[in-house]
Design an enzyme around this catalytic site. Structure first.
Site, mmCIF file in Angstrom:
data_model
loop_
_atom_site.group_PDB
_atom_site.id
_atom_site.type_symbol
_atom_site.label_atom_id
_atom_site.label_comp_id
_atom_site.label_asym_id
_atom_site.label_seq_id
_atom_site.Cartn_x
_atom_site.Cartn_y
_atom_site.Cartn_z
ATOM 1 N N SER A 175 10.376 58.749 29.115
ATOM 2 C CA SER A 175 11.126 59.914 29.576
ATOM 3 C C SER A 175 11.808 59.624 30.904
ATOM 4 O O SER A 175 11.286 58.874 31.747
ATOM 5 C CB SER A 175 10.183 61.108 29.743
ATOM 6 O OG SER A 175 10.805 62.160 30.448
ATOM 7 N N ARG A 178 15.241 72.581 19.578
ATOM 8 C CA ARG A 178 14.503 72.476 20.834
ATOM 9 C C ARG A 178 13.444 73.579 20.896
ATOM 10 O O ARG A 178 13.654 74.690 20.428
ATOM 11 C CB ARG A 178 15.486 72.635 21.994
ATOM 12 C CG ARG A 178 14.972 72.178 23.372
ATOM 13 C CD ARG A 178 14.333 70.842 23.315
ATOM 14 N NE ARG A 178 14.525 70.054 24.539
ATOM 15 C CZ ARG A 178 13.698 69.121 24.924
ATOM 16 N NH1 ARG A 178 12.589 68.870 24.245
ATOM 17 N NH2 ARG A 178 13.941 68.391 25.987
ATOM 18 N N GLU A 189 11.834 61.601 33.190
ATOM 19 C CA GLU A 189 10.954 62.177 34.208
ATOM 20 C C GLU A 189 10.123 61.087 34.898
ATOM 21 O O GLU A 189 9.544 61.329 35.959
ATOM 22 C CB GLU A 189 10.023 63.215 33.581
ATOM 23 C CG GLU A 189 10.727 64.488 33.119
ATOM 24 C CD GLU A 189 11.152 65.402 34.264
ATOM 25 O OE1 GLU A 189 10.513 65.341 35.328
ATOM 26 O OE2 GLU A 189 12.116 66.163 34.091
ATOM 27 N N GLN A 192 2.047 66.237 25.271
ATOM 28 C CA GLN A 192 2.239 67.522 25.941
ATOM 29 C C GLN A 192 3.469 67.291 26.801
ATOM 30 O O GLN A 192 3.383 66.686 27.862
ATOM 31 C CB GLN A 192 1.016 67.882 26.790
ATOM 32 C CG GLN A 192 0.986 69.327 27.316
ATOM 33 C CD GLN A 192 2.176 69.722 28.165
ATOM 34 O OE1 GLN A 192 3.125 70.322 27.653
ATOM 35 N NE2 GLN A 192 2.162 69.379 29.427
ATOM 36 N N SER A 193 4.636 67.759 26.344
ATOM 37 C CA SER A 193 5.895 67.350 26.953
ATOM 38 C C SER A 193 6.585 68.431 27.773
ATOM 39 O O SER A 193 7.706 68.227 28.249
ATOM 40 C CB SER A 193 6.867 66.867 25.859
ATOM 41 O OG SER A 193 7.071 67.885 24.901
ATOM 42 N N TYR A 200 3.248 65.232 33.946
ATOM 43 C CA TYR A 200 3.881 64.729 32.722
ATOM 44 C C TYR A 200 4.560 63.388 32.982
ATOM 45 O O TYR A 200 4.381 62.423 32.231
ATOM 46 C CB TYR A 200 4.905 65.739 32.198
ATOM 47 C CG TYR A 200 5.789 65.197 31.112
ATOM 48 C CD1 TYR A 200 5.294 64.982 29.827
ATOM 49 C CD2 TYR A 200 7.126 64.880 31.361
ATOM 50 C CE1 TYR A 200 6.104 64.463 28.820
ATOM 51 C CE2 TYR A 200 7.941 64.367 30.368
ATOM 52 C CZ TYR A 200 7.427 64.159 29.103
ATOM 53 O OH TYR A 200 8.224 63.644 28.115
ATOM 54 N N ALA A 212 4.340 62.126 19.920
ATOM 55 C CA ALA A 212 3.496 63.273 20.284
ATOM 56 C C ALA A 212 3.108 63.217 21.756
ATOM 57 O O ALA A 212 2.760 62.161 22.286
ATOM 58 C CB ALA A 212 2.246 63.297 19.419
ATOM 59 N N THR A 240 6.244 67.129 13.772
ATOM 60 C CA THR A 240 6.680 68.529 13.652
ATOM 61 C C THR A 240 7.568 68.965 14.814
ATOM 62 O O THR A 240 8.067 70.089 14.824
ATOM 63 C CB THR A 240 5.465 69.475 13.583
ATOM 64 O OG1 THR A 240 4.707 69.347 14.791
ATOM 65 C CG2 THR A 240 4.584 69.143 12.395
#
Length: 324
Positions: free
Chosen positions: A128, A187, A130, A86-87, A152, A84, A11
Site C-alpha cells: 500500500s 469500494r 500508506e 484489515q485495510s 495499517y 485480505a 469478497t
C-alpha cells in the site's frame, strides 16, 4: 491443465475483480472466506454474486496457520494472491492490536504455507502507498524509504519485508504491488471515496442533508481498481519476482473529489459539506503520488481511467442503487 489461483480477500473490491479477471483468463479460481460469510451471503458476498458458481470458496481463518496451510495444500495453487487485510486506515488507529496482529500474521502464514509445502507457487502481496506515510520524496517509487503513519501502514511494511525476506532467503517467487489508492463502484462504504459518492446520491435524492468529512486538503493518487488487478497478475507472469509501485502519477485533494462528485448531480458542495474533527487522523499522510515508471518499463502496465471518470462511475452507480 488449468492454472489454479488462490485468493485471500476474494469478497473485497480487489478480490472480486481479480476473481472475474482470472476466470476470463481460464483459471480455476479458489477463494478463502470466513465461515460467517457463507452463512450470510447476501450481505458479505454481494461483490462476487454473479460469479459465485464459477469459483470455489473455502471456509477458513486468516488468523490460523493450520487453516491456511490446510486450504493451501488442498488447492495446490500455481498462484497465490494475498489481498485480505484489515485495510481501513482510520479503524487501525482504534484497534491497532488486532490490525497489526491480523495483517502481519496472515501474511507470514501464507508465505510459510508455500515454503513448507514445497510447491512451486508464485505469491503476490498487496502492499500500500500508506507504507510511505510521511514521504521522503515526491513522487514515490520502489526505492523511496518507508515512514508509515498508521498501524495499517506499519503492518503493510512488515508484510513487504516478510515477502522480500522469503524471496531472498528461500528463493520463492514472491512479489509486492505497492498500490496507491484505487477506487471503483465496489469500494467499501467505510472508505472516504465511497462515503462521498453515496452521500452525494443520498443528498441529490433528498434522503440525507449533509456530508461530514475530515481533512479536505489531504491529497491522494487515485486510480481505477479493475486496471490495478491486471498489474497484480502481470507481476506473477514475470520470470523474476520483484516489487512494483502501481499508481497514476496524478494527485488530487479530497476537496477536488468532493467538488467533482457534487458537480455530477448539479449541486454546490459548499452547501452540504461540514468539517468534523473526529474524522481527522492522529497522524496525517499529506501527499501521495506514484512514480510508476518501473512497472511501465518492465511489464508494460499503465493506468487508463482518469479520476473524473472514476468519480462519475461511483456517483452514477450509487444513484442507480438508491433509485432501485
Amino acid at each position: 491443465m488449468k492454472k489454479r489461483a488462490l485468493i485471500t480477500g476474494v469478497t473485497g473490491q480487489d478480490g472480486s475483480y481479480l476473481a472475474e479477471f482470472l476466470i476470463k483468463k481460464g483459471y480455476e479460481v479458489h477463494g478463502i472466506v470466513r465461515r460467517v460469510a457463507l452463512e450470510n451471503q447476501n450481505h458479505r458476498l454481494w461483490r462476487i454474486k454473479k460469479i459465485i458458481k464459477k469459483i470455489n470458496l473455502h471456509s477458513g481463518s486468516m488468523e490460523s496457520y493450520a487453516s491456511i496451510f490446510k486450504i493451501f495444500n488442498k488447492v495446490k495453487p500455481h498462484e497465490f494472491y494475498h489481498l485480505a487485510a484489515q485495510s481501513y486506515v482510520d479503524y487501525s488507529f482504534q484497534d491497532e492490536f488486532s490490525t497489526l496482529s491480523s495483517n502481519i500474521s496472515s501474511t507470514h502464514y501464507c508465505l510459510s504455507a508455500i515454503k513448507e509445502s514445497g510447491l512451486n507457487c508464485k505469491f503476490y502481496f498487496a502492499g500500500s502507498s500508506e507504507m510511505f506515510g510521511k514521504v521522503k520524496e515526491i513522487p514515490q517509487n520502489e526505492n523511496t524509504p518507508f515512514h508509515p503513519r498508521s498501524p495499517y501502514g506499519i503492518s503493510k511494511v512488515a508484510g513487504f519485508d516478510l515477502t522480500r525476506n522469503y524471496r531472498e532467503s528461500y528463493g520463492l517467487h514472491t512479489s509486492t504491488g505497492i498500490l496507491f489508492n484505487h477506487e471503483s463502484e465496489r469500494r467499501g462504504f467505510e472508505f472516504v471515496t465511497r462515503k462521498i459518492s453515496q452521500a452525494v446520491a443520498m443528498i441529490k435524492l433528498k434522503k440525507q442533508k449533509y456530508l461530514e468529512l475530515g481533512n479536505l486538503d489531504a491529497q491522494r493518487d487515485w486510480g481505477y481498481a479493475p486496471e490495478y488487478i491486471q498489474a497484480m497478475w502481470l507481476m506473477l507472469q514475470q520470470k523474476k519476482p520483484d516489487d512494483y509501485v502501481v499508481g497514476t502519477g496524478q494527485t488530487y485533494s479530497i476537496k477536488y473529489f468532493v467538488e467533482n462528485a457534487f458537480d455530477i448531480v448539479g449541486l454546490n458542495y459548499q452547501k452540504y459539506v461540514k468539517i468534523n474533527k473526529i474524522y481527522f487522523r492522529p497522524a496525517e499522510v499529506e501527499l501521495l503520488i506514484a512514480d510508476y515508471s518501473k512497472i511501465q518499463k518492465k511489464i508494460g502496465w499503465k493506468p487508463k481511467t482518469g479520476v473524473e471518470k472514476i468519480i462519475e462511475k461511483m456517483v452514477v452507480n450509487d444513484l442507480e442503487i438508491l433509485k432501485n
